[in-house]
Design a protein around this motif. Sequence first.
Motif, PDB file in Angstrom:
ATOM      1  N   GLY A  11       0.814  -1.223   0.000  1.00 12.78           N
ATOM      2  CA  GLY A  11       0.000   0.000   0.000  1.00 12.78           C
ATOM      3  C   GLY A  11       0.842   1.266   0.000  1.00 12.78           C
ATOM      4  O   GLY A  11       0.512   2.242   0.657  1.00 12.78           O
TER       5      GLY A  11
ATOM      6  N   VAL B 189       5.021  -2.495   8.092  1.00  9.27           N
ATOM      7  CA  VAL B 189       6.057  -2.051   7.147  1.00  9.27           C
ATOM      8  C   VAL B 189       5.584  -0.749   6.509  1.00  9.27           C
ATOM      9  O   VAL B 189       4.637  -0.741   5.708  1.00  9.27           O
ATOM     10  CB  VAL B 189       6.293  -3.110   6.027  1.00  9.27           C
ATOM     11  CG1 VAL B 189       7.469  -2.701   5.149  1.00  9.27           C
ATOM     12  CG2 VAL B 189       6.502  -4.497   6.616  1.00  9.27           C
TER      13      VAL B 189
ATOM     14  N   VAL C 193       9.361   8.443   0.307  1.00 12.17           N
ATOM     15  CA  VAL C 193       9.990   9.456  -0.542  1.00 12.17           C
ATOM     16  C   VAL C 193       9.374   9.306  -1.933  1.00 12.17           C
ATOM     17  O   VAL C 193       8.614   8.377  -2.173  1.00 12.17           O
ATOM     18  CB  VAL C 193      11.531   9.295  -0.620  1.00 12.17           C
ATOM     19  CG1 VAL C 193      12.202   9.790   0.638  1.00 12.17           C
ATOM     20  CG2 VAL C 193      11.916   7.855  -0.922  1.00 12.17           C
TER      21      VAL C 193
ATOM     22  N   GLY D 215       8.631  13.951  -6.621  1.00  8.53           N
ATOM     23  CA  GLY D 215       8.587  14.575  -7.953  1.00  8.53           C
ATOM     24  C   GLY D 215       7.817  13.694  -8.912  1.00  8.53           C
ATOM     25  O   GLY D 215       7.977  12.470  -8.904  1.00  8.53           O
TER      26      GLY D 215
ATOM     27  N   MET E  57       1.376  -9.885   5.320  1.00  9.45           N
ATOM     28  CA  MET E  57       1.431 -11.137   4.551  1.00  9.45           C
ATOM     29  C   MET E  57       2.489 -12.037   5.188  1.00  9.45           C
ATOM     30  O   MET E  57       3.645 -11.631   5.351  1.00  9.45           O
ATOM     31  CB  MET E  57       1.803 -10.827   3.096  1.00  9.45           C
ATOM     32  CG  MET E  57       1.906 -12.064   2.217  1.00  9.45           C
ATOM     33  SD  MET E  57       2.394 -11.658   0.530  1.00  9.45           S
ATOM     34  CE  MET E  57       4.084 -11.133   0.769  1.00  9.45           C
TER      35      MET E  57
ATOM     36  N   LEU F 250       7.569   6.993 -10.456  1.00  8.52           N
ATOM     37  CA  LEU F 250       6.098   7.030 -10.388  1.00  8.52           C
ATOM     38  C   LEU F 250       5.487   7.016 -11.788  1.00  8.52           C
ATOM     39  O   LEU F 250       4.412   6.455 -11.997  1.00  8.52           O
ATOM     40  CB  LEU F 250       5.622   8.253  -9.597  1.00  8.52           C
ATOM     41  CG  LEU F 250       5.819   8.155  -8.070  1.00  8.52           C
ATOM     42  CD1 LEU F 250       5.483   9.479  -7.399  1.00  8.52           C
ATOM     43  CD2 LEU F 250       4.975   7.048  -7.473  1.00  8.52           C
TER      44      LEU F 250
HETATM   45  C1  LIG Z   1      15.699   8.306  -2.444  1.00 10.08           C
HETATM   46  C2  LIG Z   1      14.527   8.097  -3.335  1.00 10.08           C
HETATM   47  C3  LIG Z   1      13.936   9.177  -3.976  1.00 10.08           C
HETATM   48  C4  LIG Z   1      12.862   8.996  -4.834  1.00 10.08           C
HETATM   49  N1  LIG Z   1      12.334  10.068  -5.503  1.00 10.08           N
HETATM   50  C5  LIG Z   1      11.372   9.851  -6.414  1.00 10.08           C
HETATM   51  C6  LIG Z   1      10.804  10.924  -7.143  1.00 10.08           C
HETATM   52  O1  LIG Z   1      11.148  12.095  -6.953  1.00 10.08           O
HETATM   53  N2  LIG Z   1       9.849  10.647  -8.052  1.00 10.08           N
HETATM   54  C7  LIG Z   1       9.418   9.378  -8.283  1.00 10.08           C
HETATM   55  O2  LIG Z   1       8.593   9.176  -9.160  1.00 10.08           O
HETATM   56  N3  LIG Z   1       9.883   8.358  -7.563  1.00 10.08           N
HETATM   57  C8  LIG Z   1      10.842   8.554  -6.643  1.00 10.08           C
HETATM   58  N4  LIG Z   1      11.306   7.509  -5.925  1.00 10.08           N
HETATM   59  C9  LIG Z   1      10.656   6.208  -6.067  1.00 10.08           C
HETATM   60  C10 LIG Z   1       9.325   6.217  -5.306  1.00 10.08           C
HETATM   61  O3  LIG Z   1       9.562   6.501  -3.937  1.00 10.08           O
HETATM   62  C11 LIG Z   1       8.607   4.881  -5.433  1.00 10.08           C
HETATM   63  O4  LIG Z   1       8.567   4.495  -6.778  1.00 10.08           O
HETATM   64  C12 LIG Z   1       7.169   4.993  -4.952  1.00 10.08           C
HETATM   65  O5  LIG Z   1       7.130   5.523  -3.655  1.00 10.08           O
HETATM   66  C13 LIG Z   1       6.489   3.657  -4.971  1.00 10.08           C
HETATM   67  O6  LIG Z   1       6.953   2.831  -3.931  1.00 10.08           O
HETATM   68  P1  LIG Z   1       6.243   1.436  -3.741  1.00 10.08           P
HETATM   69  O7  LIG Z   1       4.812   1.657  -3.496  1.00 10.08           O
HETATM   70  O8  LIG Z   1       6.642   0.544  -4.853  1.00 10.08           O
HETATM   71  O9  LIG Z   1       6.953   0.822  -2.434  1.00 10.08           O
HETATM   72  P2  LIG Z   1       6.783   1.204  -0.899  1.00 10.08           P
HETATM   73  O10 LIG Z   1       6.426   2.615  -0.687  1.00 10.08           O
HETATM   74  O11 LIG Z   1       8.016   0.677  -0.234  1.00 10.08           O
HETATM   75  O12 LIG Z   1       5.536   0.335  -0.393  1.00 10.08           O
HETATM   76  C14 LIG Z   1       5.642  -1.039  -0.097  1.00 10.08           C
HETATM   77  C15 LIG Z   1       4.330  -1.510   0.506  1.00 10.08           C
HETATM   78  O13 LIG Z   1       4.402  -2.919   0.662  1.00 10.08           O
HETATM   79  C16 LIG Z   1       3.860  -3.272   1.905  1.00 10.08           C
HETATM   80  N5  LIG Z   1       4.438  -4.532   2.346  1.00 10.08           N
HETATM   81  C17 LIG Z   1       5.738  -4.877   2.411  1.00 10.08           C
HETATM   82  N6  LIG Z   1       5.857  -6.102   2.950  1.00 10.08           N
HETATM   83  C18 LIG Z   1       4.593  -6.540   3.208  1.00 10.08           C
HETATM   84  C19 LIG Z   1       4.052  -7.727   3.779  1.00 10.08           C
HETATM   85  N7  LIG Z   1       4.806  -8.738   4.186  1.00 10.08           N
HETATM   86  N8  LIG Z   1       2.716  -7.817   3.915  1.00 10.08           N
HETATM   87  C20 LIG Z   1       1.897  -6.815   3.486  1.00 10.08           C
HETATM   88  N9  LIG Z   1       2.371  -5.681   2.936  1.00 10.08           N
HETATM   89  C21 LIG Z   1       3.694  -5.542   2.815  1.00 10.08           C
HETATM   90  C22 LIG Z   1       4.230  -2.120   2.830  1.00 10.08           C
HETATM   91  O14 LIG Z   1       3.387  -2.061   3.973  1.00 10.08           O
HETATM   92  C23 LIG Z   1       4.033  -0.930   1.890  1.00 10.08           C
HETATM   93  O15 LIG Z   1       2.690  -0.549   1.976  1.00 10.08           O
HETATM   94  C24 LIG Z   1      12.360   7.686  -5.038  1.00 10.08           C
HETATM   95  C25 LIG Z   1      12.926   6.603  -4.377  1.00 10.08           C
HETATM   96  C26 LIG Z   1      14.007   6.789  -3.537  1.00 10.08           C
HETATM   97  C27 LIG Z   1      14.614   5.597  -2.852  1.00 10.08           C
END
Ligand SMILES: Cc1cc2nc3c(=O)[nH]c(=O)nc-3n(C[C@H](O)[C@H](O)[C@H](O)COP(=O)(O)OP(=O)(O)OC[C@H]3O[C@@H](n4cnc5c(N)ncnc54)[C@H](O)[C@@H]3O)c2cc1C
Length: 519
Positions: A15, A48, A53, A56, A190, A357
């Motif tokens: 999420g 978790v 972050v 942008g 999970m 994103l």
């Molecule tokens: C330093 C940095 C800067 C960034 N800047 C940018 C930017 O400027 N622009 C941009 O487009 N992108 C940027 N990004 C990338 C961006 O942050 C991610 O692409 C975006 O936030 C999506 O993350 P996500 O949802 O894939 O993962 P996450 O935000 O890590 O979410 C993971 C989810 O999985 C769930 N989860 C994990 N394990 C379990 C489990 N066992 N059971 C149930 N749920 C679980 C967690 O609870 C969480 O809800 C940046 C990344 C970094 C590292």
Amino acid sequence: MTTMHNVKRIVIVGGGSAGWLTAGVLAADHRVRDGAGISVTLLESPDVAPIGVGEGTWPTMRDTLRRIGVGETQFFRECDASFKQGSKFERWVDGRAGDYYFHPFVLPQGYLETNLVAGWLKRHSTTPFADLVSYQPHLCVQGKAPKQAGTPEFAAVANYAYHLDAGKFGAFLRDFCVRELGVRHVSDHMTGIESEENGDIARVLTRSSGPLEGDLFVDCTGMNSWLLGGHCGVPFISQQHVLFNDTALALQVPYEDPRAPIASHTISTAQSAGWIWDIGLPNRRGIGHVFSSAHSSVDAAERELAAYVERTSGRPPETSPRRLSFKPGYRREFWHRNCVAIGLSAGFIEPLEASALALVELSAMMLSDEMPATRDAMEIVSRRFNDFFTYRWERVIDFLKLHYVLSQRDDSDFWRDNRRAESLPERLRELLALWRYQPPSRYDLHRVEEVFPSASYQYVLYGMGFKPEPEGFTRRIDDADCADEFFREASQLTRRMLGGLPSNRELIEHIVKNGLPHA
Ligand SMILES: Cc1cc2nc3c(=O)[nH]c(=O)nc-3n(C[C@H](O)[C@H](O)[C@H](O)COP(=O)(O)OP(=O)(O)OC[C@H]3O[C@@H](n4cnc5c(N)ncnc54)[C@H](O)[C@@H]3O)c2cc1C
């Protein structure tokens, strides 16, 4: 007779921004609330936290939000959003003070009509390319908003995206998806994954909510990639030999004066072993240093970050930065059997040009548009998905590398190593050879939805001081005259827009207080 296995139950695990954007697009497109077609369940662990972050975005986010059905006013109010009109790159060319260029979102004036580069080289090469061909860098310099108070939601005077508070964005999308779109939200951890005999995922197990059965599982579990990488064993392809950054230090910095201007572009300032992002939200700046741990210690990177904060805000940071580590790269395939990865679980390179994103949005869109009706159709759709996204990740890598390979900075091994021939992808090497004689064009980037259009390559190439061979650019002699017309147009538009647009802060405060008109 074979029984048809219909794809009806979609289970998203995770999420963060990726999970909720995907849920929103699927639920809105397929009218999940009406209960007629697919169902969408999102499992999110309370233990978790999302990465928090990712501030942008790209202009695609306007279409995505509209598609999901949220209001732009509501989005500004709840996500502390501001306008983004592109990026300013400081000290990337030779590292000296005053070395900067813009990569704006607006296409160069007359871009599709003529070879503007020929005209620029022939008569105007002392003017920065972006400043000549586009009004948008001038709007950024003057802190202007990309629209007026009377411009309807999501409509633009100048093309724009957003800066946003990543934590608030996830919560905003979650509330909307659950309240308005009929997404079922399971807040639980999970604990396991079970397979069918054929290798498909059958269900995910949770600590206290029982098993969640599904026909298609979307892995949005972040960098751990628990489903695609962990359970399905799809290998990770490292790109660290091309793009070296693997560590980030992130800070939130308050404005000294709450009425300070809000930059309407991301400021990316090159450092000795990486670069610093600076993103202006209405109430604070998000500032972070991303660097290569092979080329800098954390202490040295933290000192550069503190010096930047002090130089740009007048005082040193009040808090210690948050440290994040990542491996630059992506999965060998993104859709394996009945599991598709979107977001950090699919890969991550680095935050330069904020493409993560945008890839989430593109993935959610293709998944929704191509939602396979049956398990058999899924085989065909997944092959196409993998082809599309392998191509897109490769192009992201080429484009990001362009920023580094053209730098003339010689102050550290980081910059010298970035120019080593063996760190350059083959396709980019070939294009750079070609671009000595002709500008980047749609023939180089010919897919319908390229991640970065050829205009973006032009902005970076010429912003970084790439010197083409003039002979190649003077073959069609009327190009330069034709281009002059468009340069005049860009300059007239600049004057008109500077006179007619409010400041970025003025418009954001107006939206929060009074809202934008509906389209
Ligand atoms: C330093 C940095 C800067 C960034 N800047 C940018 C930017 O400027 N622009 C941009 O487009 N992108 C940027 N990004 C990338 C961006 O942050 C991610 O692409 C975006 O936030 C999506 O993350 P996500 O949802 O894939 O993962 P996450 O935000 O890590 O979410 C993971 C989810 O999985 C769930 N989860 C994990 N394990 C379990 C489990 N066992 N059971 C149930 N749920 C679980 C967690 O609870 C969480 O809800 C940046 C990344 C970094 C590292």
